[in-house]
Design a protein around this motif. Structure first.
Motif, PDB file in Angstrom:
ATOM      1  N   GLN A  30      -2.666   7.463   1.673  1.00  0.00           N
ATOM      2  CA  GLN A  30      -4.065   7.324   1.237  1.00  0.00           C
ATOM      3  C   GLN A  30      -4.151   6.892  -0.227  1.00  0.00           C
ATOM      4  O   GLN A  30      -4.954   6.021  -0.591  1.00  0.00           O
ATOM      5  CB  GLN A  30      -4.810   8.642   1.444  1.00  0.00           C
ATOM      6  N   VAL A  31      -3.303   7.514  -1.057  1.00  0.00           N
ATOM      7  CA  VAL A  31      -3.311   7.193  -2.482  1.00  0.00           C
ATOM      8  C   VAL A  31      -2.885   5.747  -2.705  1.00  0.00           C
ATOM      9  O   VAL A  31      -3.510   4.997  -3.471  1.00  0.00           O
ATOM     10  CB  VAL A  31      -2.410   8.165  -3.268  1.00  0.00           C
ATOM     11  N   LEU A  32      -1.811   5.312  -2.039  1.00  0.00           N
ATOM     12  CA  LEU A  32      -1.315   3.953  -2.236  1.00  0.00           C
ATOM     13  C   LEU A  32      -2.267   2.913  -1.654  1.00  0.00           C
ATOM     14  O   LEU A  32      -2.383   1.800  -2.186  1.00  0.00           O
ATOM     15  CB  LEU A  32       0.077   3.799  -1.633  1.00  0.00           C
ATOM     16  N   ASN A  33      -2.949   3.276  -0.583  1.00  0.00           N
ATOM     17  CA  ASN A  33      -3.951   2.378  -0.022  1.00  0.00           C
ATOM     18  C   ASN A  33      -5.042   2.087  -1.057  1.00  0.00           C
ATOM     19  O   ASN A  33      -5.422   0.933  -1.280  1.00  0.00           O
ATOM     20  CB  ASN A  33      -4.563   3.021   1.230  1.00  0.00           C
ATOM     21  N   LEU A  34      -5.506   3.148  -1.708  1.00  0.00           N
ATOM     22  CA  LEU A  34      -6.529   2.990  -2.743  1.00  0.00           C
ATOM     23  C   LEU A  34      -5.963   2.285  -3.974  1.00  0.00           C
ATOM     24  O   LEU A  34      -6.607   1.403  -4.560  1.00  0.00           O
ATOM     25  CB  LEU A  34      -7.085   4.364  -3.122  1.00  0.00           C
ATOM     26  N   ALA A  35      -4.734   2.649  -4.354  1.00  0.00           N
ATOM     27  CA  ALA A  35      -4.108   2.060  -5.539  1.00  0.00           C
ATOM     28  C   ALA A  35      -3.926   0.552  -5.368  1.00  0.00           C
ATOM     29  O   ALA A  35      -4.138  -0.224  -6.312  1.00  0.00           O
ATOM     30  CB  ALA A  35      -2.760   2.718  -5.808  1.00  0.00           C
ATOM     31  N   ALA A  36      -3.530   0.111  -4.179  1.00  0.00           N
ATOM     32  CA  ALA A  36      -3.332  -1.314  -3.935  1.00  0.00           C
ATOM     33  C   ALA A  36      -4.636  -2.082  -4.114  1.00  0.00           C
ATOM     34  O   ALA A  36      -4.655  -3.181  -4.691  1.00  0.00           O
ATOM     35  CB  ALA A  36      -2.784  -1.544  -2.524  1.00  0.00           C
ATOM     36  N   ARG A  37      -5.735  -1.487  -3.660  1.00  0.00           N
ATOM     37  CA  ARG A  37      -7.031  -2.159  -3.796  1.00  0.00           C
ATOM     38  C   ARG A  37      -7.486  -2.223  -5.246  1.00  0.00           C
ATOM     39  O   ARG A  37      -8.005  -3.243  -5.700  1.00  0.00           O
ATOM     40  CB  ARG A  37      -8.064  -1.455  -2.918  1.00  0.00           C
ATOM     41  N   TYR A  38      -7.272  -1.127  -5.976  1.00  0.00           N
ATOM     42  CA  TYR A  38      -7.617  -1.142  -7.398  1.00  0.00           C
ATOM     43  C   TYR A  38      -6.734  -2.122  -8.165  1.00  0.00           C
ATOM     44  O   TYR A  38      -7.201  -2.818  -9.078  1.00  0.00           O
ATOM     45  CB  TYR A  38      -7.506   0.260  -7.990  1.00  0.00           C
ATOM     46  N   ALA A  39      -5.460  -2.203  -7.795  1.00  0.00           N
ATOM     47  CA  ALA A  39      -4.541  -3.117  -8.476  1.00  0.00           C
ATOM     48  C   ALA A  39      -4.953  -4.567  -8.240  1.00  0.00           C
ATOM     49  O   ALA A  39      -4.925  -5.399  -9.155  1.00  0.00           O
ATOM     50  CB  ALA A  39      -3.112  -2.894  -7.995  1.00  0.00           C
ATOM     51  N   GLU A  40      -5.349  -4.880  -7.008  1.00  0.00           N
ATOM     52  CA  GLU A  40      -5.790  -6.243  -6.706  1.00  0.00           C
ATOM     53  C   GLU A  40      -7.062  -6.584  -7.478  1.00  0.00           C
ATOM     54  O   GLU A  40      -7.222  -7.704  -7.986  1.00  0.00           O
ATOM     55  CB  GLU A  40      -6.016  -6.388  -5.198  1.00  0.00           C
ATOM     56  N   SER A  41      -7.965  -5.610  -7.599  1.00  0.00           N
ATOM     57  CA  SER A  41      -9.186  -5.829  -8.383  1.00  0.00           C
ATOM     58  C   SER A  41      -8.859  -6.033  -9.861  1.00  0.00           C
ATOM     59  O   SER A  41      -9.452  -6.892 -10.529  1.00  0.00           O
ATOM     60  CB  SER A  41     -10.147  -4.647  -8.216  1.00  0.00           C
ATOM     61  N   ALA A  42      -7.907  -5.231 -10.362  1.00  0.00           N
ATOM     62  CA  ALA A  42      -7.491  -5.379 -11.761  1.00  0.00           C
ATOM     63  C   ALA A  42      -6.898  -6.760 -11.993  1.00  0.00           C
ATOM     64  O   ALA A  42      -7.149  -7.399 -13.031  1.00  0.00           O
ATOM     65  CB  ALA A  42      -6.477  -4.299 -12.124  1.00  0.00           C
ATOM     66  N   ALA A  43      -6.123  -7.254 -11.029  1.00  0.00           N
ATOM     67  CA  ALA A  43      -5.530  -8.591 -11.151  1.00  0.00           C
ATOM     68  C   ALA A  43      -6.611  -9.650 -11.286  1.00  0.00           C
ATOM     69  O   ALA A  43      -6.513 -10.565 -12.113  1.00  0.00           O
ATOM     70  CB  ALA A  43      -4.647  -8.888  -9.933  1.00  0.00           C
TER      71      ALA A  43
END
Length: 264
Positions: free
Chosen positions: A19-32
């Motif tokens: 769950q954490v990595l699922n959310l982290a991946a989305r935030y990372a893509e947004s940050a990119a």
């Protein structure tokens, strides 16, 4: 003596990490995306790589495909046709499981890679395919369809206009931009700014400096309001293409306004 706290079952820990990595991946893509719009290309690439790594760890095929697509977009900015095509092809390996808007976005990205390579026929064949995939998409800016929801038929046609520019056919680019721009959702200010900057470049390419400056100024106003360095970078290229007309008052005024925006 108080007893020890019970250990969490490993399955619970694994589920929480997913769950954490699922959310982290989305935030990372947004940050990119934010770094890319701010003109910080290296940071954009780093955050895209993180999103891809976390998506791979949890087996999120859609996010893996999307990070490949984002990498292809970033390679387009560096004019690396091989990387644009290779990363887009990698994203499409999941095409049987991807929503139509997402496939449309990836297919039009492939088309851009072919334009960069000077392959006009392959480019427009793929744009036609992307347009068909995007035809059911009716996005007003709330991204309700998930990744790729921005890829409406109008968006595909804006990319077609950009491809005409890459293929050094500014007259066709002008006609295509002018047809597609009114259909872009107004909420996508940055997309509109980028499209206007592309149209300004096309006007300059066909020898119309006055219209190029008028359109570039409209794009510059959007860039300033949105804080988009990405748009300003395109306008800097437009300004260079107008060097032969620098004595025109409108061109001189635009150059001054652009210099002030870059200095901010």
């Amino acid at each position: 003596m108080p007893g020890k706290a019970p250990r969490r079952p490993r399955r619970w820990l694994r589920a929480s990490r997913v769950q954490v990595l699922n959310l982290a991946a989305r935030y990372a893509e947004s940050a990119a995306w934010l770094y890319e719009d701010a003109g910080e290309v290296e940071q954009a690439g780093r955050w895209t790589d993180r999103a891809s790594m976390w998506a791979y760890e949890i087996g999120d095929d859609e996010m893996i495909a999307w990070t490949m697509f984002r990498g292809s977009q970033q390679a387009m900015g560096r004019l690396l046709a091989g990387d644009v095509l290779g990363l887009a092809a990698s994203a499409l390996r999941q095409s049987g499981h991807l929503p139509a808007p997402m496939r449309a976005a990836i297919v039009q990205q492939q088309a851009q890679g072919h334009a960069l390579d000077g392959e006009e026929r392959a480019c427009h064949r793929l744009l036609d395919e992307a347009h068909e995939l995007a035809s059911p998409v009716n996005d007003d800016g709330d991204a309700r369809s998930g990744h790729g929801s921005f890829c409406t038929p109008a968006y595909v046609e804006v990319q077609r206009a950009r491809c005409w520019l890459e293929l050094r056919k500014p007259q066709r680019a002008v006609a295509t931009f002018e047809h597609a721009l009114p259909a872009l959702p107004s909420v996508y200010r940055r997309d509109r700014g980028m499209a206007l900057a592309g149209l300004a470049s096309a006007y300059a390419g066909q020898g119309d400096p006055e219209q190029a400056v008028t359109t570039a100024t409209e794009a510059l106003n959007i860039a300033r309001a949105a804080g988009s360095v990405r748009i300003i970078n395109v306008l800097t290229s437009v300004e260079r293409s107008l060097a032969a007309h620098r004595r025109l008052p409108t061109v001189a005024a635009f150059r001054l306004a652009l210099a002030e925006a870059v200095a901010c």
